[in-house]
Design an enzyme around this catalytic site. Structure first.
Site, PDB file in Angstrom:
ATOM      1  CD1 TRP A 105      -2.168  12.018  19.989  1.00 44.02           C
ATOM      2  CD2 TRP A 105      -3.169  10.279  20.978  1.00 44.02           C
ATOM      3  NE1 TRP A 105      -2.085  10.932  19.140  1.00 44.02           N
ATOM      4  CE2 TRP A 105      -2.692   9.864  19.711  1.00 44.02           C
ATOM      5  CE3 TRP A 105      -3.834   9.351  21.783  1.00 44.02           C
ATOM      6  CZ2 TRP A 105      -2.870   8.563  19.229  1.00 44.02           C
ATOM      7  CZ3 TRP A 105      -4.009   8.051  21.306  1.00 44.02           C
ATOM      8  CH2 TRP A 105      -3.526   7.662  20.038  1.00 44.02           C
ATOM      9  CG  ASP A 172       1.266  12.314  25.561  1.00 42.39           C
ATOM     10  OD1 ASP A 172       2.335  11.790  25.179  1.00 42.39           O
ATOM     11  OD2 ASP A 172       0.147  11.987  25.106  1.00 42.39           O
ATOM     12  CE  LYS A 196       2.944   8.144  17.952  1.00 42.26           C
ATOM     13  NZ  LYS A 196       1.933   8.118  19.010  1.00 42.26           N
TER      14      LYS A 196
END
Ligand SMILES: *Cc1c(COP(=O)(O)O)cnc(C)c1O
Length: 360
Positions: A105, A172, A196
């Site tokens: 990511w 993030d 999530k």
């Protein structure tokens, strides 16, 4: 989650949510707050939805102890949109932003930032397949900001401390937001896709310290300009009404269960139980450096691919799903997000013990 069948969902995202949230969301699809209207049909500028938005924003502020310098936004486009919206808003073409390359990511975020300015990758763990968190790097003081991923969802590593730097921190937190206590006010910008730990896919939470905005020279499309969204209270256009409502339900659930410190205590127990079991059973091999293990996503393999297939099938037969590892890593990945109970992890570790005994 099925009515008459116990399923344990260890999937990485979209992922498990509290049962109460599913129940309340289902009711509100048919009759929202006794209005006779579905949550899916109410106008976003009605007082009905304004109350949802106001309570969701206030609950985030409360759960994260945010100060008045920080704004909370609900935006579209997932965390991946933030990969480019952040440099677009914070990085001038000649300026440099510092990035940590800690996983898949983070690497994607780096790629997007290069479209807007200079990128200095201050450290990377690519040399060992992202199985550890890089340490002992320095962030140049002239960097516009320092970006890192707090929890590497795919590889199963987690940064357990906030980096010490005077440069504005951008994080993030898609896969570990609200899972542990932290001084969230130390960040200039935090973002997280909801699917999530916060709620349903389709919305993205962004927390911004206002003083970092308004410093780039490029013109910004309205929908990409954080300042426009702040002024409009996250309703510059039609927000993802239902996804925000599901976030509100999850935030209420977390608050009712004692907030972040209480969930952190349970998350610690879950991780201790799972990693303790993995460490005791030589048949399973965790792939990540011990000190950098994620409390949200545990990644492990077996040395024999045939045994891996057998264990996967056993999990499935016992209603335990989502344990197959990411295609880039293989093996297994067990996600232990906030909504996963300690009992869920106990059920899995018992299966692991049984399996290891039969195979030894
Ligand atoms: C899932 C995830 C993303 C991508 O989120 P989208 O909402 O699908 O764009 C980004 N970063 C991390 C750390 C993630 O876990």
């Amino acid at each position: 989650m099925v009515d008459n069948k116990v399923i344990h969902n260890f999937g990485a995202g979209p992922s498990i949510m509290p049962r109460e949230v599913f129940e309340q969301a289902s009711k509100s699809i048919l009759n929202f707050n006794d209005t006779g209207l579905s949550i899916l049909e109410i106008g976003h500028r009605t007082p009905l939805f304004q109350d949802v938005m106001d309570e969701a924003l206030a609950t985030v502020r409360e759960l994260m102890n945010l100060d008045s310098d920080h704004e909370v936004l609900f935006l579209h486009g997932g965390a991946s949109t933030q990969f480019f919206q952040i440099p677009m808003n914070l990085l001038n073409e000649q300026q440099t932003a510092a990035y940590l390359d800690g996983g898949v990511w983070g690497k994607k975020a780096i790629k997007e930032a290069k479209l807007f300015g200079q990128v200095d990758v201050v450290a990377s763990s690519k040399d060992r397949n992202y199985t550890y968190i890089p340490k002992n790097y320095t962030v140049p003081e002239t960097a516009a900001y320092f970006h890192y991923t707090t929890n590497n969802t795919i590889e199963g590593t987690q940064m357990h401390a906030i980096p010490e730097t005077s440069v504005p921190l951008v994080a993030d937190m898609s896969s570990d937001i609200l899972s542990r206590t932290m001084d969230f006010n130390r960040f200039a910008l935090i973002y997280a896709g909801a699917q999530k730990n916060i709620g349903a896919a389709g919305v993205n939470m962004v927390i911004i310290r206002k003083d970092i905005l308004g410093k780039v020279s490029r013109p910004l499309p309205s929908m990409m300009d954080y300042r426009e969204h702040i002024t409009a209270g996250s309703m510059l256009n039609t927000p993802p009404v239902f996804a925000i409502y599901v976030c509100l339900l999850t935030l209420r659930w977390l608050k009712a269960h004692g907030g972040v410190p209480a969930i952190e205590a349970i998350n610690d127990q879950k991780a201790a139980l799972l990693y303790g079991t993995l460490d005791r059973l030589p048949i399973f091999r965790p792939t990540v450096a011990k000190e950098d293990r994620s409390k949200m996503n545990a990644v492990f393999v077996m040395d024999d691919p045939a045994l891996e297939q057998e264990f996967l099938a056993l999990c499935k037969a016992n209603g335990m799903i989502g344990v197959k590892g990411h295609r880039s890593v293989g093996g297994f990945r067990v996600s232990m997000y906030n909504a996963m109970s300690l009992e869920g992890i106990q059920t899995l570790t018992e299966l692991m013990l049984d399996f290891a005994q039969k195979k030894s």
